[in-house]
Design a protein around this motif. Structure first.
Motif, short mmCIF file in Angstrom:
data_model
loop_
_atom_site.label_atom_id
_atom_site.label_comp_id
_atom_site.label_asym_id
_atom_site.label_seq_id
_atom_site.Cartn_x
_atom_site.Cartn_y
_atom_site.Cartn_z
N TYR A 93 29.08 29.23 36.77
CA TYR A 93 30.12 29.83 35.94
C TYR A 93 30.35 31.28 36.34
N TYR A 94 29.25 32.02 36.52
CA TYR A 94 29.36 33.43 36.91
C TYR A 94 29.96 33.57 38.31
N ALA A 95 29.66 32.63 39.21
CA ALA A 95 30.19 32.69 40.59
C ALA A 95 31.72 32.58 40.58
N VAL A 96 32.25 31.64 39.79
CA VAL A 96 33.71 31.47 39.70
C VAL A 96 34.34 32.69 39.05
N LEU A 97 33.75 33.14 37.95
CA LEU A 97 34.28 34.27 37.20
C LEU A 97 34.28 35.53 38.05
N ASP A 98 33.18 35.79 38.75
CA ASP A 98 33.09 36.98 39.60
C ASP A 98 34.13 36.95 40.71
N SER A 99 34.36 35.76 41.27
CA SER A 99 35.34 35.65 42.34
C SER A 99 36.74 35.99 41.85
N VAL A 100 37.11 35.51 40.68
CA VAL A 100 38.44 35.79 40.12
C VAL A 100 38.57 37.28 39.79
N ILE A 101 37.55 37.85 39.16
CA ILE A 101 37.59 39.28 38.80
C ILE A 101 37.71 40.15 40.05
N GLU A 102 36.90 39.85 41.07
CA GLU A 102 36.92 40.64 42.31
C GLU A 102 38.28 40.55 43.00
N ASN A 103 38.85 39.35 43.03
CA ASN A 103 40.15 39.18 43.68
C ASN A 103 41.27 39.85 42.89
N LEU A 104 41.18 39.83 41.56
CA LEU A 104 42.17 40.54 40.74
C LEU A 104 42.11 42.04 41.00
N ILE A 105 40.89 42.58 41.05
CA ILE A 105 40.72 44.01 41.30
C ILE A 105 41.22 44.38 42.70
N ARG A 106 40.98 43.49 43.67
CA ARG A 106 41.42 43.76 45.05
C ARG A 106 42.93 43.66 45.17
N ARG A 107 43.51 42.64 44.58
CA ARG A 107 44.96 42.45 44.68
C ARG A 107 45.74 43.48 43.85
N PHE A 108 45.15 43.89 42.71
CA PHE A 108 45.81 44.87 41.84
C PHE A 108 44.95 46.13 41.76
N SER A 109 44.73 46.74 42.91
CA SER A 109 43.91 47.95 42.98
C SER A 109 44.62 49.11 42.29
N ASP A 110 43.88 50.17 41.99
CA ASP A 110 44.46 51.35 41.35
C ASP A 110 45.54 51.97 42.24
N GLN A 111 45.32 51.89 43.57
CA GLN A 111 46.31 52.46 44.49
C GLN A 111 47.64 51.69 44.41
N SER A 112 47.55 50.36 44.36
CA SER A 112 48.77 49.55 44.31
C SER A 112 49.48 49.66 42.95
#
Length: 495
Positions: free
Chosen positions: A325-344
Motif C-alpha cells: 500500500y505504501y509503495a503505491v501511495l509513495d509512487s503517486v505522491i512522488e510523481n505528483l510532486i515531480r510533475r507539479f513541482s514548485d517551479q512549474s
C-alpha cells in the motif's frame, strides 16, 4: 489551445480559445485544421497562424498557450510553443495539467508492477466481455443479482477517468464476473475457455483484490483533481490550490489508520466472495539465510530481492500488504510532486496571490504582463489595496477570487489596471481538455458516410455541433429567408 487526433486517415488539429467577458470565462472551439501533410513544429505553427489570419485574429494579443507534453508542441527550443512565442512574446506555455495528472498514474503503473498487472487484467476483462455471447450472459446475471448496469471500458492513456471508473465497476460487478467465467469454463464450448480460465485466476489472486481496493482509494482522490482541471471555468490560481490539496490529502493517507480502514474493506470483500488474500510464499524454501546487499541500504528498491522474500515470511499478512500500500501511495505522491513541482507552479501560485490581492507575492504575474497592457504598477498597488478593503467590508471572511464577487466590486472605470489584469488572470488556461472534448464530436460529425466532405464543411458542422449553446439560438426562419432572397444560388463547377 491545440491538440491533434486522427480521423479517417487524416490528422486533424482542434483549435480552441479561452477568453473572458466581464470576468465571465468562455472556452470556444474555432475549428479543425487538416495537418496531414506534415506534423513537425514548423508546419503546425504555420497552420495555426494561417488559421488565425483567415479569421482576422492575427492581431489579437495572445497571452498564453496550452498543449500536451509532446516534444513537437512543448519543445523549449524548436517546439510550437517556442515558435508561437517568437510572434507573441507574452504567450506563456502551460503543459496541459489534465494530461500531467494522467501521466502521474501512467508513471505509477510503470514503477509498481502490481498496479501494471491490475490494469492489464482490467484490459483483458474488457476484451473478453466485449464478445456478444459473453456480454449477454454478463447482463443476464447482473439482472438476476440486481446489480446496477455499468459498462467496463477500455483502458486508455488519454481517457483520464477510465482507470478509476473500471476499478469501481469491477468491485461492484465482481460476483457477476466470477459467475459468468465459471459457467463458461464448465460449458467448455469453444477455445475462449482458456482465456476465461486465465482471467478467473487473475481476478481471484490476492494481489489483484488488495491492489483493486488500494488503487480505488488513491484514484478516488486523483480523480477529483482530474475533474477539476478539465472544467472550463477553472483558473490557474485554483489549479495550484487543488494540486497542493490533493498532494496533502494523499500524504495524510500514509498512515496505519487509513490502511486499516482499507484492510477491513478488503477482508469483508474477500470473506463475502470467498477469495484468499494470503501473502505470497515465493522463495521461502531455502535453508541459507539471505542478507540484503549493503549497496542497496540507501535506495528504494521496487523489485523484490531474495532477502525481502525471506523477511516476508516473518511478517504478518496485514503488514505485508501494508508495505505494498505504501509503495503505491509513495509512487503517486512522488510523481505528483515531480510533475507539479514548485517551479512549474510558480506562475500559478503568483496568480493565486493576485486573486487574493496580494501585490508583493504576485509580482511575477504582474511584471510579465504589465508592458503588454500598459499597467502602472504604483497605481495598481493602490487599486489592489482599496479593492481588498472594499471586499473585506462587503464579504468579510469570505475567500477572494470568485468572479461574481469580483465583478460586484471591481469595475473598469474605478480600477482600470486591476480590471485588465484580472481579465488576464481568468483567461490563462490550465488544460487543453476542450480540444479533447471536440474529438468526440469529430467522430460523430465525420462518420463513414461523410468521410469525403471538404475540410471547411467538416469544420463548420463541428462548430454548429460543439457550440450548441450558440447554434441553438439561431432562428431557422432567418436562414430560410436569406436563402430564398438570394438571386443567384448557382455554384459554377467549371472555371
Amino acid at each position: 489551445m491545440c491538440d491533434e487526433a486522427r480521423s479517417f486517415k487524416e490528422e486533424q488539429m482542434a483549435l480552441c480559445v479561452r477568453y473572458t467577458n466581464h470576468f465571465q470565462i468562455f472556452e470556444r472551439f474555432l475549428g479543425f485544421i487538416n495537418v496531414s501533410e506534415n506534423q513537425n513544429s514548423e508546419s503546425l505553427t504555420s497552420a495555426i497562424v494561417c488559421f488565425l489570419g483567415k479569421y482576422n485574429l492575427i492581431d489579437v494579443p495572445i497571452i498564453a498557450q496550452s498543449y500536451d507534453g509532446a516534444s513537437v508542441m512543448s519543445g523549449k527550443h524548436g517546439g510550437v510553443q517556442k515558435k508561437i512565442q517568437e510572434k507573441y512574446p507574452y504567450a506563456i506555455y502551460t503543459h496541459c495539467m489534465a494530461h500531467r495528472t494522467n501521466l502521474v498514474v501512467i508513471d505509477m503503473c510503470k514503477s509498481v508492477n502490481e498496479a501494471k498487472s491490475l490494469f492489464n487484467t482490467l484490459e483483458a476483462v474488457y476484451v473478453h466481455f466485449a464478445m456478444p455471447t459473453t456480454n449477454y450472459k454478463f447482463l443476464e446475471i447482473k439482472n438476476k443479482l440486481k446489480i446496477k448496469n455499468k459498462s467496463i471500458t477500455r483502458i486508455s492513456d488519454t481517457r483520464w477517468s477510465c482507470r478509476y471508473h473500471n476499478c469501481k465497476v469491477i468491485m461492484e460487478n465482481y460476483p457477476a464476473l466470477i459467475e459468468v467465467l465459471n459457467e463458461e469454463i464448465e460449458d467448455n464450448n469453444d477455445r475462449d475457455v482458456a482465456q476465461a480460465k486465465g482471467i478467473l485466476s487473475l481476478l481471484q489472486e490476492p494481489g489483484f483484490v488488495v491492489h483493486l481496493f488500494v488503487l480505488y482509494e488513491i484514484l478516488l482522490v486523483v480523480n477529483i483533481l482530474s475533474n477539476r482541471l478539465q472544467e472550463k471555468t477553472a483558473t490557474l490560481g485554483q489549479a495550484a490550490q487543488i494540486i497542493h490539496s490533493v498532494i496533502q490529502s494523499l500524504k495524510d493517507y500514509r498512515n496505519d489508520d487509513k490502511f486499516l480502514v482499507i484492510w477491513n474493506q478488503i477482508n469483508e470483500f474477500a470473506k463475502k466472495h470467498q477469495v484468499s488474500i494470503e501473502k505470497p510464499t515465493i522463495g521461502l524454501g531455502s535453508k541459507r539465510r539471505r542478507v540484503e546487499s549493503t549497496r542497496l541500504s540507501n535506495f528504494y528498491v521496487t523489485s523484490t530481492t531474495s532477502a525481502q522474500q525471506e523477511v516476508s515470511a516473518q511478517v504478518t499478512n496485514e503488514a505485508f500488504w501494508r508495505i505494498k500500500y505504501y509503495a503505491v501511495l509513495d509512487s503517486v505522491i512522488e510523481n505528483l510532486i515531480r510533475r507539479f513541482s514548485d517551479q512549474s507552479l510558480e506562475l500559478a501560485q503568483s496568480v493565486d496571490n493576485f486573486f487574493l490581492l496580494d501585490f508583493k507575492e504576485s509580482k511575477l504575474f504582474i511584471n510579465h504582463y504589465k508592458d503588454l497592457f500598459q499597467i502602472d504598477t504604483d497605481t495598481l498597488m493602490a487599486e489592489m489595496t482599496v479593492a481588498k478593503n472594499a471586499f473585506q467590508t462587503v464579504y468579510q471572511d469570505q475567500v477572494l477570487g470568485d468572479p461574481e464577487q469580483m465583478k460586484s466590486i471591481i469595475n473598469e472605470a474605478t480600477f482600470p489596471n486591476l480590471y485588465k489584469l484580472l481579465g488576464v488572470a481568468y483567461t490563462l488556461p490550465i488544460s487543453s481538455a476542450t480540444c479533447e472534448r471536440s474529438f468526440s464530436a469529430m467522430r460523430r460529425v465525420k462518420t463513414w458516410l461523410r468521410s469525403t466532405m471538404i475540410q471547411e464543411r467538416f469544420s463548420n458542422l463541428s462548430i454548429i455541433h460543439i457550440e450548441r449553446d450558440i447554434s441553438n439560438n439561431i432562428n431557422s426562419e432567418d436562414i430560410l429567408n436569406d436563402f430564398s432572397s438570394a438571386n443567384n444560388r448557382k455554384i459554377p463547377l467549371i472555371y
